[in-house]
Design an enzyme around this catalytic site. Structure first.
Site, short mmCIF file in Angstrom:
data_model
loop_
_atom_site.label_atom_id
_atom_site.label_comp_id
_atom_site.label_asym_id
_atom_site.label_seq_id
_atom_site.Cartn_x
_atom_site.Cartn_y
_atom_site.Cartn_z
N HIS A 1 -84.12 18.72 -8.78
CA HIS A 1 -84.79 17.81 -9.71
C HIS A 1 -83.89 17.27 -10.80
O HIS A 1 -84.37 16.65 -11.74
CB HIS A 1 -85.98 18.50 -10.39
CG HIS A 1 -87.07 18.89 -9.45
ND1 HIS A 1 -88.18 18.11 -9.23
CD2 HIS A 1 -87.22 19.98 -8.66
CE1 HIS A 1 -88.97 18.71 -8.36
NE2 HIS A 1 -88.40 19.85 -7.99
N LYS B 1 -93.72 11.55 -22.69
CA LYS B 1 -92.89 12.40 -21.82
C LYS B 1 -92.22 13.43 -22.72
O LYS B 1 -92.32 13.34 -23.95
CB LYS B 1 -91.83 11.57 -21.10
CG LYS B 1 -91.06 10.60 -22.03
CD LYS B 1 -90.04 9.75 -21.28
CE LYS B 1 -90.61 8.57 -20.55
NZ LYS B 1 -90.58 8.68 -19.11
N ARG B 2 -91.54 14.43 -22.12
CA ARG B 2 -90.80 15.38 -22.96
C ARG B 2 -89.78 14.64 -23.80
O ARG B 2 -89.28 13.59 -23.42
CB ARG B 2 -90.09 16.42 -22.08
CG ARG B 2 -91.01 17.49 -21.54
CD ARG B 2 -91.73 18.24 -22.63
NE ARG B 2 -90.85 19.17 -23.31
CZ ARG B 2 -90.78 20.47 -23.06
NH1 ARG B 2 -91.58 21.01 -22.17
NH2 ARG B 2 -89.94 21.23 -23.72
N LYS C 1 -83.84 10.52 -22.27
CA LYS C 1 -85.03 9.69 -22.07
C LYS C 1 -85.10 8.57 -23.11
O LYS C 1 -85.88 7.63 -22.99
CB LYS C 1 -86.30 10.54 -22.11
CG LYS C 1 -86.39 11.54 -20.95
CD LYS C 1 -87.65 12.37 -21.02
CE LYS C 1 -87.70 13.51 -20.02
NZ LYS C 1 -88.10 13.09 -18.67
N THR D 1 -92.38 10.63 -13.11
CA THR D 1 -93.67 10.53 -12.42
C THR D 1 -94.69 9.89 -13.36
O THR D 1 -95.67 9.30 -12.90
CB THR D 1 -94.18 11.92 -11.98
OG1 THR D 1 -93.98 12.85 -13.06
CG2 THR D 1 -93.44 12.41 -10.75
N LYS E 1 -97.92 6.98 -12.98
CA LYS E 1 -99.29 7.10 -13.52
C LYS E 1 -99.64 5.86 -14.34
O LYS E 1 -100.79 5.40 -14.32
CB LYS E 1 -99.39 8.38 -14.38
CG LYS E 1 -99.20 9.65 -13.54
CD LYS E 1 -98.92 10.90 -14.36
CE LYS E 1 -98.32 11.98 -13.45
NZ LYS E 1 -97.68 13.09 -14.20
C1 26Q Z 1 -83.55 26.04 -16.43
C2 26Q Z 1 -82.79 27.12 -16.80
C3 26Q Z 1 -83.10 27.85 -17.91
C4 26Q Z 1 -84.20 27.48 -18.67
C5 26Q Z 1 -84.97 26.39 -18.31
C6 26Q Z 1 -84.64 25.68 -17.19
C7 26Q Z 1 -85.46 24.51 -16.79
C8 26Q Z 1 -86.83 24.47 -16.98
C9 26Q Z 1 -87.55 23.36 -16.61
C10 26Q Z 1 -84.85 23.43 -16.21
C11 26Q Z 1 -85.58 22.31 -15.85
C12 26Q Z 1 -86.94 22.27 -16.05
C13 26Q Z 1 -87.75 21.10 -15.71
C14 26Q Z 1 -87.24 20.03 -15.14
C15 26Q Z 1 -88.05 18.84 -14.84
O1 26Q Z 1 -89.21 18.76 -15.20
N1 26Q Z 1 -87.47 17.85 -14.16
C16 26Q Z 1 -88.17 16.63 -13.83
O2 26Q Z 1 -88.74 16.79 -12.55
C17 26Q Z 1 -89.58 15.70 -12.23
C18 26Q Z 1 -90.23 15.99 -10.91
O3 26Q Z 1 -89.31 15.86 -9.88
C19 26Q Z 1 -88.80 14.39 -12.21
O4 26Q Z 1 -89.69 13.34 -12.01
C20 26Q Z 1 -88.05 14.19 -13.52
O5 26Q Z 1 -87.22 13.06 -13.44
C21 26Q Z 1 -87.24 15.43 -13.84
O6 26Q Z 1 -86.63 15.30 -15.11
#
Ligand code: 26Q
Length: 795
Positions: free
Chosen positions: A345, A533-534, A539, A641, A645
């Protein structure tokens, strides 16, 4: 219970009175929700049990979608919708003088995820069930989901969240609990002349499953989402029992709120192994009840890992096959690598997980040993392919420089690796993971993300859904690609006017929400321009802020400059430890205060920050949006995503050619989307070859110069507050090209304002967006996973 509204009302009233011993109007919405939820759950249980029985009896392949995050939001509305009991229920409630939505509002969001990745997992479960596919979710039952955000004096403040209070949907299955071992050491012994290993002196945590039904859309299929909760075992064999209890319960206490800002905390690694180990033990157990031949495993079970967070499934499956099933390494490896598939991702290097050996080895000694062996063998294979290329081999190794590289483990140990949008997959293949792509070209593939149109259109926007069905019939609900038939209405004046009035109604509803939540009165005639979004540097919420500051400054300089009225809406949570992101939240709120309180500008622009952006708030926001801000630095947003929406609710995108925006633009044509800014190639070239100098833009463009100065010159009350943002642009070389894209963004925003003023042609754009959104249904995405990766058939 739900066969007629009379029957429903009678049951509902009887149960309320029986449970609370009060008359109906004395019972709170929360209590009403609880009873209604229980009734719906009971109603689900018949199909659920039948689905489980069917699975038990059948020998078709089952998919398990392993994810450290699931972000389903509320269940009542979507369950009622998917069960097909919406009318009975809402009419029955109407007789009692309540609106179903009032009861829905009493349900807490299941917020077991940070953002896109977790929400995607929830959309996928909805599509799996709705397509009658045998696919189940496996996750963690965090006691506290993502924090609740409050804005105090413009700052984000985090509070723990309590979604489990009144969560009616789960069923605890204590008899299916399994033990997960941590710490201890590995002991070798011989059995039948073979050298074997076992994990001894471990601290054991009991993993208890709670199953949540996943209801398919009017097809009687109910899949499961299994969430694991950590409990102390009865006989831990430890002296300090209080400490053991504390440490055990801590495993599933909190969801980690850091989205990509890796903190490398040991507890996160514990969570990852806990999920994987509990899931695999339970899958192997049920597999063993059905089959004798373990080699059938990849034919009967697919394990999909959502990013690298559950990648320990690879060594854990190896461990089970070797230590418990007695297979050879080679057999075990063949089974494992034919069972596991992996989705990536992100290409942001700071988000690629790496775990120091010094943390992993003591916590998971046997698992580490297996990873070590995987690495040795993988490096040997690489050596055969590229003899003498030390540098290359080191860069691809699973273990290097004292760390385990989780993405490398995922690639080596799975048969399929997919990106989440075409562009993202191309970047993986040709940039970030090109060495792996050359070595394993057959493993790489693309699966462009999608969203469930049932939650994001049918449920969130019933008015628009009714209009669509009136025009093209309701076949689009099962076949979202039929939305394209709406194109035939693009010159139908009456239809377009209905579309306008629905958008107006949704804007009015959001306007009341904004008044209620943020205390800000906005004009429903203004353009609703929304970025939710976050909060992340890539972003570029900051670019949006700069556009607003630019409009403000122009109005102050030139009293004849009157932009078309716009309401700028933001919603975003920042990771609690992400300093820069929190500064941007404060900046948005400081700007909001300045703009909204200034009578010279506030008839034209308003800024609203909606606190605590989550799934249920999102359901109110997307239907009201007219402009969707998708303005990430090209190449950085894997897919997005939210963009989809907005699109399916008729908002028009202003965005960069990033993530899935590229495929939206491909389908929409340039008349129906506003594209601006650097292309991903340009960004990546700047990054590899240098040559970007933000100072050039700062000096050459007065608009930029003024805005940057305002960050530090007392324009905002505290002159020091935004210095870090100023520094990120000028001292730290503006990593995300905000200044570089500024001018092109401002021009495009002007085009948006101009286009909006021709109401009919704007509404055609909006209609085209709805019509072309069918492709972005997660039903299409899941069908592609089912055919291309999992090879599964409908139940
Ligand atoms: C990793 C290591 C340690 C701590 C936290 C994490 C961590 C936690 C959550 C790393 C990444 C995430 C979340 C990532 C995420 O939400 N990515 C998004 O995924 C969506 C679905 O595929 C995409 O549409 C987005 O572009 C992407 O940013």
């Amino acid at each position: 219970m739900f066969s007629s509204k009379e029957e429903f009302k009678e049951t509902f009233l009887r149960r309320l009175e029986m449970t609370y011993g009060k008359s109906f109007d004395q019972i709170s919405r929360k209590d009403q929700f609880y009873i209604l939820g229980q009734m719906v759950k009971e109603y689900i249980s018949k199909d659920w049990i039948a689905s489980i029985e069917k699975t038990r009896a059948s020998k078709t392949k089952q998919i398990y979608y392993l994810s450290i995050e699931f972000l389903p939001g509320r269940f009542l509305g979507s369950n009622v919708l998917n069960l097909g009991i919406m009318d009975v229920l809402s009419e029955g409630l109407k007789d009692l003088g309540i609106d179903l939505s009032e009861i829905e509002d009493a349900e807490a969001d299941a917020g077991l995820g940070n953002g896109g990745l977790g929400r995607l997992a929830a959309c996928f479960l909805d599509s799996l069930a709705s397509l009658s596919l045998p696919g189940h979710g496996c996750g963690i039952r965090y006691k506290h989901g993502l924090f609740e955000q409050k804005i105090i004096d413009g700052y984000q403040v985090e509070y723990p969240e309590h979604w489990l209070h009144g969560f009616v949907w789960e069923v605890k299955k204590p008899n299916l609990a399994v033990e997960v071992p941590f710490w201890g050491k590995v002991e070798s012994y011989t059995e039948d002349g073979k050298l074997k290993f076992r994990h001894v002196d471990a601290v054991k945590v009991l993993a208890v499953p709670y199953d949540v039904p996943v209801v398919g859309y009017q097809n009687k299929i109910v899949n499961s989402l299994r969430l694991w909760s950590a409990e102390p075992t009865i006989y831990p064999g430890l002296e300090d029992v209080a400490r053991y209890k504390r440490e055990t319960e801590a495993v599933t206490e909190f969801l980690y709120p850091n989205d990509t800002h890796d903190e490398g905390k040991i507890l996160r690694l514990k969570q990852q192994y806990f999920l994987v180990s509990a899931t695999l033990r339970s899958i192997i157990r049920s597999f063993r009840k059905k089959y004798i031949d373990i080699e059938l495993f990849p034919e009967k079970v697919g394990l999909h890992i959502n990013d690298t967070h559950p990648v320990l499934a690879i060594p854990e499956l190896m461990r089970i096959l070797i230590d418990e099933e007695g297979l050879s390494w080679e057999k075990a490896w063949s089974i494992t690598t034919n069972t596991i598939s992996y989705t990536n991702h992100t290409t942001l290097s700071e988000a690629l997980e790496r775990w120091p050996i010094r943390i992993m080895e003591p916590l998971l000694p046997r698992i580490f040993m297996i990873i070590h062996e995987i690495n040795e063998r993988f490096c040997e294979e690489l050596w055969d392919a590229y003899p003498g290329s030390w540098g290359l081999i080191e860069s691809m190794a699973v273990i290097a420089h004292g760390e385990v590289k989780m993405a490398h483990l995922a690639i080596a140990g799975s048969f399929s690796i997919n990106g989440v949008a075409k562009l993202h997959t191309e970047i993986l293949k040709h940039r970030e993971m090109r060495n792996f792509y050359q070595f394993y070209p057959h493993k790489f593939n693309n699966k462009t993300n999608g969203i469930t149109h049932r939650r994001w259109l049918l449920k969130a926007n019933p008015e628009l859904s009714a209009l669509i069905s009136e025009a093209i019939g309701d076949g689009w609900i099962k076949h979202p690609e039929q939305l394209e038939n709406l194109k035939g209405f693009s010159s139908d004046q009456t239809f377009l006017e209905k579309l306008i009035s629905i958008k107006r109604k949704k804007k009015e509803q959001l306007a009341s929400r904004m008044l209620k939540n943020a205390g800000i009165q906005v004009d429903p005639h203004s353009i609703f321009d929304i970025q939710v979004k976050r909060l992340h540097a890539y972003k570029r919420q900051l670019l949006n802020v700069f556009h607003i500051m630019y409009l403000y400054n122009r109005m102050k300089e030139d009293k004849y400059f009157k932009p078309y009225p716009r309401t700028f809406v933001f919603g975003a949570k920042a990771s609690p430890g992400y300093y820069y992101a929190k500064k941007v939240i404060k900046l948005i709120n400081s700007l909001a205060e300045k703009v909204n309180s200034d009578p010279e500008v506030n008839p034209y622009i308003k800024v609203v920050f909606l606190e605590n952006y989550n799934v249920s708030l999102a359901e109110e926001i997307f239907p009201a949006a007219e402009i969707s801000e998708q303005i990430s630095t090209a190449s950085k947003e894997a897919s997005g995503t939210g963009n989809m929406k907005f699109m399916i609710n008729g908002a028009v995108t202003i965005g960069t050619l990033d993530g899935a925006n590229v495929e939206m633009a491909e389908r929409l044509g340039q008349d129906n989307i506003f594209i601006f800014g650097l292309r991903s190639e340009e960004v990546l070239n700047y990054q590899s070859s240098g040559g970007y100098r933000p100072y050039d833009y700062y000096h050459a463009d007065d608009r930029i110069h003024l805005i940057c100065s305002q960050l530090i010159n007392g324009f905002f009350p505290d002159a020091e507050e935004f210095e870090p943002i100023y520094d990120s642009l000028l001292a730290e070389n503006d990593q995300y090209f905000v200044l570089r894209d500024f001018s092109s963004y401002i021009e495009r925003q002007k085009d948006v304002s101009d286009a909006y003023q021709d109401q009919l042609s704007w509404t055609k754009k909006s209609l085209m967006n709805i019509a072309m959104a069918g492709f972005f249904s997660s039903d299409r995405t899941i069908q592609e996973y089912a055919d291309g990766i999992w090879k599964i058939q409908p139940i």
